[in-house]
Design an enzyme around this catalytic site. Structure first.
Site, PDB file in Angstrom:
ATOM      1  N   CYS A  36       0.851  -1.191   0.000  1.00 53.32           N
ATOM      2  CA  CYS A  36       0.000   0.000   0.000  1.00 53.32           C
ATOM      3  C   CYS A  36       0.887   1.240   0.000  1.00 53.32           C
ATOM      4  CB  CYS A  36      -0.866  -0.051   1.270  1.00 53.32           C
ATOM      5  SG  CYS A  36      -1.847   1.411   1.629  1.00 53.32           S
ATOM      6  N   GLY A  37       0.373   2.332  -0.509  1.00 52.95           N
ATOM      7  CA  GLY A  37       1.119   3.584  -0.473  1.00 52.95           C
ATOM      8  C   GLY A  37       1.428   4.039   0.949  1.00 52.95           C
TER       9      GLY A  37
END
Length: 158
Positions: A36-37
Site C-alpha cells: 500500500c502507499g
C-alpha cells in the site's frame, strides 16, 4: 460492556490468542497492508514501539487484504516483508477482514466504539485505534495519520 481484552484473535500460525494478555498495556491496533502507499508507516509504528514498549505500549498489526488486494496471500510472506523491509518486531496477527459480513469481531467492536467521520466502516489500510490500559477504545485515527502524530496521545495514557 465488553472491552478489547474480551476478544480472541488469530495469530499468524492459526492459533488463538486472548487479548486479555495485554491487560495493563496501552494498545495501538492497526489494520495493515504490505503493498500500500501507506506501508512506509510501518517505520513510524516500529519507532513508537521501540521508544515506548518498556513503558507499556503494545502495537498490534492485523494484515488486511480488503482494500485493492494490497496484502500477500501467504501470511509468512507478510511477516517476512515487514521484518526485512521495516524491522517490525511488534506482534503481527493472522490476516483478517475489517468490514463486511466476515469482519473480525475485534474490529467490529473497535468500529462500534469509535466511528469514522462518515460511517463506522474502515475506509483504508492503516486505520489506527488507541486503547487504554483497561481495554477501552480512546481514539480512532485516519489511515493518513502518521504514527508520530499519535505520540502525544500515547504518552498521556502511559
Amino acid at each position: 460492556m465488553s472491552t478489547v481484552h474480551d476478544f480472541q484473535v488469530k495469530m499468524t500460525n492459526g492459533n488463538e490468542k486472548s487479548l486479555d494478555e495485554y491487560k495493563g498495556k496501552v494498545l495501538l491496533i492497526v489494520n495493515t497492508a504490505s503493498k500500500c502507499g501507506l506501508t512506509p508507516q510501518f517505520e513510524g509504528l516500529q519507532s513508537l514501539y521501540d521508544k515506548y514498549k518498556d513503558q507499556g505500549l503494545e502495537i498490534l498489526g492485523f494484515p488486511c487484504d480488503q482494500f485493492n488486494n494490497q496484502e500477500f496471500d501467504n501470511i509468512e510472506e507478510t511477516t517476512q516483508f515487514c521484518q526485512l523491509n521495516y524491522g517490525v518486531t511488534f506482534p503481527m496477527f493472522g490476516k483478517i477482514d475489517v468490514n463486511g459480513a466476515n469482519a473480525d469481531p475485534l474490529f467490529s467492536h473497535l468500529k462500534e466504539q469509535k466511528k469514522g467521520v462518515l460511517s463506522k466502516n474502515i475506509k483504508w489500510n492503516f486505520t489506527k485505534f488507541l486503547v487504554d490500559r483497561n481495554g477501552q477504545v480512546i481514539e480512532r485515527y485516519a489511515p493518513t495519520t502518521e504514527p508520530g502524530k499519535i505520540e502525544d496521545d500515547i504518552t498521556k495514557l502511559l
